[in-house]
Design a protein around this motif. Structure first.
Motif, PDB file in Angstrom:
ATOM      1  N   SER A 326       1.798 -31.765   9.981  1.00 25.01           N
ATOM      2  CA  SER A 326       2.042 -32.916  10.862  1.00 25.01           C
ATOM      3  C   SER A 326       3.314 -32.781  11.689  1.00 25.01           C
ATOM      4  N   ASN A 327       4.244 -31.926  11.231  1.00 29.53           N
ATOM      5  CA  ASN A 327       5.528 -31.825  11.950  1.00 29.53           C
ATOM      6  C   ASN A 327       5.910 -30.374  12.208  1.00 29.53           C
ATOM      7  N   ARG A 377       7.219 -23.676   9.407  1.00 27.59           N
ATOM      8  CA  ARG A 377       6.369 -24.679  10.055  1.00 27.59           C
ATOM      9  C   ARG A 377       6.150 -24.334  11.536  1.00 27.59           C
ATOM     10  N   SER A 404      -2.710 -24.545   7.165  1.00 30.94           N
ATOM     11  CA  SER A 404      -2.244 -25.905   6.877  1.00 30.94           C
ATOM     12  C   SER A 404      -0.733 -26.019   6.885  1.00 30.94           C
ATOM     13  N   GLY A 407       0.991 -25.516  13.145  1.00 30.82           N
ATOM     14  CA  GLY A 407       0.392 -26.452  14.076  1.00 30.82           C
ATOM     15  C   GLY A 407      -0.982 -26.005  14.535  1.00 30.82           C
TER      16      GLY A 407
END
Length: 457
Positions: A326-327, A377, A404, A407
């Motif tokens: 999500s981030n 991430r 997962s 992005g």
């Protein structure tokens, strides 16, 4: 380990391990935490911390830290006890002069009551307000060793988040002041037992009515306990020929005032602080959803490859799918060469800024790559696979886990020209089933890398 079984000590250790580890990954401890029967994130974190803590002997260091704190508190409390005793001797004097009652009360109770008011105002303002408590705790910062300092920071961090630190500092402060008032009471009793004192009330500008009102006001509590109230008029113009009965009455009144207004409030506040801490510590939990815990919690989430490797093959429509993080960090990318031992050159030349390259050729490298992705991430994850190999379940499960943590996931089917149509179809179907968009599946590695600005010279 259930919430009831997990102690404050275990959570304190976990916070200290987090501070000591920083962003570093410990694959052995993380694997051990995932392999346990824990279902909650906090339980896996506590197991992870227990493994690392045992390796660094943190439980023993925790016990030593607590002993040092108790020793510091004892030293300061002994000094407070001696200070209170000395204050009583100084206030009463050597008996050659009459003791001025208001002066004696101010000397024995004044500073204690003033600091008590400051503490109460601080609690109303939701600050700690406990100077002596902060002094005791601050001295723990000077304990030698990196682990001691981490435990001190972890203790403060954990308790501040739960709004308990001010109660800890208050408990320490009240304990020290209790010792000071005990010293004053002992000094008062000691001196009154060995010397004969006359009592008086002396003033230049105040009338006798002021002193009478003061005595009656302070006598309300002693009177309810059956302590006789002396007549304030007996002190006006008193001298050394004061009657023994009057002297004993004023001595008892002074002693009772010190005990009831100096000692008892601190005892009550120690009890309140202790109850508040007991309740708060029972409710305290690690905030595993906080940003500082998020990377570790992601790494400790049981790996799908390990979770399903012994299960029967999933039926159609039951395959796990990629859920993008999500981030993600915009503008960052990670290239992964998945089981491509012969790919040359690797890593590609002239990597753009914020691009990281990884290789995955073994089970250990799978875990390491997932840890690296959890920390990075990336906005874009590009995985280069060998199209000549079949898309087995282990590969697909790893792709779900890796995708997962990013992005957007893009797949490059390297050596597509050397693969059969049937195998390429299998790749496309499998990648579609786990959630990879058809537009993100590439067959020419050079073109795919050029999208990221990578030169594969």
């Amino acid at each position: 380990m259930s919430d009831k079984q997990a102690s404050f000590k275990a959570r304190w250790q976990a916070e200290a391990v987090r501070l000591l580890q920083g962003a570093a990954s410990d694959l052995q401890a993380e694997a051990g935490a995932r392999e346990g029967a824990a279902t909650e994130a906090e339980q896996r974190v506590l197991r992870w911390a227990a493994i690392i803590g045992a390796r660094h002997q943190l439980p023993e260091i925790q016990s030593a830290w607590r002993r040092h704190c108790i020793l510091i508190l004892m030293v300061i409390s002994v000094l407070a006890l001696a200070g209170g005793f000395t204050t009583a001797l100084t206030v009463l004097g050597d008996g050659t002069q009459a003791v001025n009652i208001p002066w004696a009360l101010g000397g024995l109770l004044g500073l204690n009551l003033l600091m008590l008011i400051f503490w109460l105002l601080g609690m109303l303002a939701r600050s700690d307000g406990a100077l002596l408590g902060r002094l005791v705790f601050q001295l723990t910062h000077y304990l030698p060793g990196e682990h001691h300092k981490a435990l001190t920071r972890a203790f403060a961090t954990l308790n501040q988040r739960a709004d308990l630190m001010r109660w800890w500092l208050g408990l320490l402060s009240h304990t020290v002041w209790l010792c000071a008032m005990l010293g004053a009471l002992f000094g008062l009793l000691w001196t009154l037992a060995l010397r004969s004192y006359a009592f008086t009330w002396e003033t230049t500008i105040l009338s006798a009515d002021v002193f009478t009102a003061l005595v009656h006001g302070l006598s309300l509590l002693p009177q309810t306990l059956g302590i006789s109230i002396p007549d304030a008029a007996t002190l006006v113009g008193a001298d050394q020929s004061q009657a023994d009965e009057v002297r004993r009455q004023w001595a008892a009144w002074l002693t009772a005032s010190v005990a009831l207004y100096g000692l008892m409030p601190r005892l009550v506040l120690i009890l309140i602080s202790s109850i508040r801490l007991l309740v708060g510590l029972r409710q305290l939990r690690l905030q595993t959803t906080a940003p500082e815990w998020a990377p570790l919690v992601q790494r400790l989430t049981p790996d799908l490859n390990e979770r399903h490797v012994t299960d029967p093959a999933p039926e159609a429509g039951q395959a796990a799918r990629i859920v993008p993080v999500s981030n993600p960090r915009p503008g960052t990318s990670v290239l992964v060469a998945y089981e491509l031992t012969a790919i040359k050159p690797w890593p590609p030349a002239e990597l753009p800024e914020h691009t990281q390259c990884l290789e995955v050729n073994s089970r250990g490298q799978r875990q390491q790559s997932l840890s690296a992705l959890a920390e990075a991430r990336p906005g874009t994850l590009m995985v280069i696979c060998d199209a000549r190999l079949s898309p087995d379940r282990g590969t697909l499960h790893w792709l779900v886990n890796a995708g997962s943590l990013a992005g957007v996931t893009q797949i490059v089917l390297h050596n597509s020209e050397q693969s059969s149509d049937e195998r390429l179809t299998s790749w496309h179907d499998s990648l579609r089933d786990i959630g990879v968009d058809i537009a993100h599946i590439h067959h020419a590695m050079t073109e795919a890398l050029n999208q990221l600005g990578v030169h594969n010279g």
